[in-house]
Design an enzyme around this catalytic site. Structure first.
Site, PDB file in Angstrom:
ATOM      1  N   GLY A  13       0.826  -1.214   0.000  1.00  0.00           N
ATOM      2  CA  GLY A  13       0.000   0.000   0.000  1.00  0.00           C
ATOM      3  C   GLY A  13       0.853   1.253   0.000  1.00  0.00           C
ATOM      4  N   THR A  99      -7.408  -2.166   8.547  1.00  0.00           N
ATOM      5  CA  THR A  99      -8.541  -2.349   9.464  1.00  0.00           C
ATOM      6  C   THR A  99      -9.788  -2.804   8.696  1.00  0.00           C
ATOM      7  OG1 THR A  99      -9.259  -0.055   9.276  1.00  0.00           O
ATOM      8  CG2 THR A  99      -7.677  -0.569  11.023  1.00  0.00           C
ATOM      9  N   ALA A 121      -2.203  -4.238  14.816  1.00  0.00           N
ATOM     10  CA  ALA A 121      -2.791  -3.217  15.685  1.00  0.00           C
ATOM     11  C   ALA A 121      -3.761  -2.388  14.862  1.00  0.00           C
ATOM     12  CB  ALA A 121      -1.711  -2.316  16.278  1.00  0.00           C
ATOM     13  N   ALA A 122      -4.898  -2.080  15.463  1.00  0.00           N
ATOM     14  CA  ALA A 122      -5.857  -1.188  14.808  1.00  0.00           C
ATOM     15  C   ALA A 122      -5.347   0.237  14.866  1.00  0.00           C
ATOM     16  CB  ALA A 122      -7.209  -1.283  15.496  1.00  0.00           C
ATOM     17  N   PHE A 124      -1.399   2.168  15.666  1.00  0.00           N
ATOM     18  CA  PHE A 124      -0.001   1.959  16.045  1.00  0.00           C
ATOM     19  C   PHE A 124       0.568   3.082  16.906  1.00  0.00           C
ATOM     20  CE2 PHE A 124      -0.206  -1.379  12.958  1.00  0.00           C
ATOM     21  CZ  PHE A 124       0.719  -2.307  13.413  1.00  0.00           C
ATOM     22  N   HIS A 155     -13.262  10.671  11.590  1.00  0.00           N
ATOM     23  CA  HIS A 155     -12.149  10.517  10.644  1.00  0.00           C
ATOM     24  C   HIS A 155     -12.421  11.302   9.362  1.00  0.00           C
ATOM     25  CE1 HIS A 155     -11.055   7.090  13.217  1.00  0.00           C
ATOM     26  NE2 HIS A 155      -9.847   7.220  12.695  1.00  0.00           N
ATOM     27  N   LYS A 159     -12.276   7.747   4.521  1.00  0.00           N
ATOM     28  CA  LYS A 159     -12.248   6.473   5.249  1.00  0.00           C
ATOM     29  C   LYS A 159     -13.415   5.595   4.802  1.00  0.00           C
ATOM     30  CE  LYS A 159     -11.573   4.412   9.776  1.00  0.00           C
ATOM     31  NZ  LYS A 159     -10.521   3.525   9.281  1.00  0.00           N
ATOM     32  N   GLY A 165     -11.363   0.830  13.197  1.00  0.00           N
ATOM     33  CA  GLY A 165     -10.743  -0.308  13.891  1.00  0.00           C
ATOM     34  C   GLY A 165     -10.343   0.071  15.306  1.00  0.00           C
TER      35      GLY A 165
HETATM   36  P1  NAD Z   1      -5.327   4.673   1.141  1.00  0.00           P
HETATM   37  O1  NAD Z   1      -6.576   4.389   0.374  1.00  0.00           O
HETATM   38  O2  NAD Z   1      -4.750   6.049   1.097  1.00  0.00           O
HETATM   39  O3  NAD Z   1      -4.161   3.676   0.623  1.00  0.00           O
HETATM   40  C1  NAD Z   1      -4.394   2.304   0.384  1.00  0.00           C
HETATM   41  C2  NAD Z   1      -3.202   1.693  -0.342  1.00  0.00           C
HETATM   42  O4  NAD Z   1      -3.477   0.298  -0.517  1.00  0.00           O
HETATM   43  C3  NAD Z   1      -2.921   2.246  -1.735  1.00  0.00           C
HETATM   44  O5  NAD Z   1      -1.519   2.154  -2.001  1.00  0.00           O
HETATM   45  C4  NAD Z   1      -3.662   1.292  -2.662  1.00  0.00           C
HETATM   46  O6  NAD Z   1      -3.082   1.226  -3.981  1.00  0.00           O
HETATM   47  C5  NAD Z   1      -3.481  -0.024  -1.914  1.00  0.00           C
HETATM   48  N1  NAD Z   1      -4.609  -0.927  -2.166  1.00  0.00           N
HETATM   49  C6  NAD Z   1      -5.926  -0.685  -1.943  1.00  0.00           C
HETATM   50  N2  NAD Z   1      -6.666  -1.744  -2.327  1.00  0.00           N
HETATM   51  C7  NAD Z   1      -5.801  -2.670  -2.765  1.00  0.00           C
HETATM   52  C8  NAD Z   1      -5.954  -3.977  -3.301  1.00  0.00           C
HETATM   53  N3  NAD Z   1      -7.155  -4.528  -3.447  1.00  0.00           N
HETATM   54  N4  NAD Z   1      -4.824  -4.649  -3.657  1.00  0.00           N
HETATM   55  C9  NAD Z   1      -3.599  -4.078  -3.496  1.00  0.00           C
HETATM   56  N5  NAD Z   1      -3.395  -2.841  -3.007  1.00  0.00           N
HETATM   57  C10 NAD Z   1      -4.487  -2.161  -2.651  1.00  0.00           C
HETATM   58  O7  NAD Z   1      -5.622   4.190   2.639  1.00  0.00           O
HETATM   59  P2  NAD Z   1      -4.854   4.607   3.982  1.00  0.00           P
HETATM   60  O8  NAD Z   1      -5.492   5.804   4.589  1.00  0.00           O
HETATM   61  O9  NAD Z   1      -3.376   4.616   3.729  1.00  0.00           O
HETATM   62  O10 NAD Z   1      -5.254   3.380   4.929  1.00  0.00           O
HETATM   63  C11 NAD Z   1      -4.924   2.038   4.586  1.00  0.00           C
HETATM   64  C12 NAD Z   1      -5.438   1.105   5.677  1.00  0.00           C
HETATM   65  O11 NAD Z   1      -4.757   1.366   6.901  1.00  0.00           O
HETATM   66  C13 NAD Z   1      -6.942   1.242   5.988  1.00  0.00           C
HETATM   67  O12 NAD Z   1      -7.455  -0.040   6.291  1.00  0.00           O
HETATM   68  C14 NAD Z   1      -6.948   2.135   7.227  1.00  0.00           C
HETATM   69  O13 NAD Z   1      -8.111   1.989   8.003  1.00  0.00           O
HETATM   70  C15 NAD Z   1      -5.726   1.589   7.923  1.00  0.00           C
HETATM   71  N6  NAD Z   1      -5.118   2.481   8.927  1.00  0.00           N
HETATM   72  C16 NAD Z   1      -4.625   1.883  10.038  1.00  0.00           C
HETATM   73  C17 NAD Z   1      -3.943   2.627  10.988  1.00  0.00           C
HETATM   74  C18 NAD Z   1      -3.328   1.919  12.167  1.00  0.00           C
HETATM   75  O14 NAD Z   1      -2.643   2.555  12.997  1.00  0.00           O
HETATM   76  N7  NAD Z   1      -3.494   0.585  12.283  1.00  0.00           N
HETATM   77  C19 NAD Z   1      -3.791   4.020  10.812  1.00  0.00           C
HETATM   78  C20 NAD Z   1      -4.315   4.599   9.661  1.00  0.00           C
HETATM   79  C21 NAD Z   1      -4.954   3.826   8.706  1.00  0.00           C
END
Ligand code: NAD
Length: 267
Positions: A13, A99, A121-122, A124, A155, A159, A165
């Site tokens: 990602g 998440t 982690a939901a 980090f 958010h 989102k 999460g």
């Molecule tokens: P985003 O949409 O900006 O980025 C998603 C990335 O994943 C992109 O690079 C996209 O090309 C790739 N992607 C999406 N669908 C895909 C697929 N089917 N196959 C391959 N690659 C794919 O999203 P974001 O804001 O960066 O968030 C990503 C995830 O992280 C979400 O699930 C979000 O809820 C989660 N998140 C978790 C935390 C944490 O601390 N755990 C913090 C923020 C976001």
């Protein structure tokens, strides 16, 4: 043995909001980012963003694994099962931040953790890791028959999952403190003739708007007092920095499923 500074990180990602922060955090920590996955095959961003210069972008995670020590994964829930199988087979440790997992997705993560070390982690951030710990303690002391527990989160407008999460993890922590599971006491978003509040339940409200990085509030209300525990993230780099810290830690762990509490030495 590998030293932390020789750590080679692949980012699933990498073109996403989190992915770009992860590139900065990993490089600032002195680690090597070898490349990353993104949804669109053939995406060409080299040159457009100096951060991404010289990074290999691939569609499939398996194409990234030849020269990495660990994968940090913030993608979309649709990737979780295949990433779990791919990383378990390759024996590559996994830091998982995506998440919105279903029970089947979580089973795939748990199965992968029989073969590789996984930090999941939901959220980090160190702050939210502490909030989860406090939520468990509050749940244990503030019983469900007297204190109504509600969780509100807000958010950014992009989102795709709700409640967040992190909100669910806070709810799970309260439920754990009360000796039950969130599945048993969760109330989905209320609307219309939803009836009076049942004692012991945990309610959620999800707000969306603008570019808010992440806000969570846990509220306990009794007939005579109200107690709030809140967290506000100003910059998603807080998640990226925590995930990089987890990556540095996980490469030295035996197979198993770990949390940020493990990474921070709290569990
Ligand atoms: P985003 O949409 O900006 O980025 C998603 C990335 O994943 C992109 O690079 C996209 O090309 C790739 N992607 C999406 N669908 C895909 C697929 N089917 N196959 C391959 N690659 C794919 O999203 P974001 O804001 O960066 O968030 C990503 C995830 O992280 C979400 O699930 C979000 O809820 C989660 N998140 C978790 C935390 C944490 O601390 N755990 C913090 C923020 C976001």
């Amino acid at each position: 043995m590998m030293t932390p500074h020789s750590l080679r990180i692949g980012i699933a990602g990498i073109t996403g909001r989190m992915g770009q922060g992860l590139v900065c955090s990993a490089r600032e920590a002195g680690f090597i980012v070898t490349g990353g996955t993104c949804r669109q095959s053939g995406t060409k961003i080299t040159g457009a963003d100096p951060l991404m210069n010289n990074l290999r972008l691939v569609r499939n995670l398996s194409d990234l694994l030849a020269d990495v020590d660990v994968i940090i994964d913030f993608t979309n829930v649709s990737t979780v099962v295949s990433h779990a199988e791919t990383l378990a087979e390759a024996g590559v440790p996994w830091v998982l931040g995506t998440t919105g997992l279903t029970a089947d997705d979580q089973r795939a993560v748990n199965a992968a953790a029989d073969h590789i070390a996984v930090v999941q982690a939901a959220n980090f951030s160190a702050g939210v890791t502490l909030v989860l710990r406090l939520a468990r303690e509050m749940g244990a002391v503030l019983s469900g028959d007297r204190y109504d527990a509600e969780i509100v989160e807000m958010h950014h407008r992009q989102k795709v999952d709700a409640p967040s999460g992190t909100a669910l993890a806070i709810g799970e922590a309260v439920a754990e403190g009360r000796g039950t599971s969130l599945a048993a006491v969760r109330v989905p978003a209320r609307e219309g003739q939803c009836g009076v509040r049942q004692a012991g339940t945990i309610g959620f409200a999800a707000l969306r708007g603008g570019q808010i990085v992440g806000e969570h509030k846990l509220i306990f209300t009794s007939a005579t007092e109200q107690i709030e525990l809140g967290h506000r993230a100003f910059d998603r780099r807080v998640f990226a920095d925590g995930a990089v810290q987890a990556a540095k830690w996980v490469v030295f762990q035996a197979p198993g499923l770990y949390s940020m509490e493990n990474v921070l030495g709290l569990a």
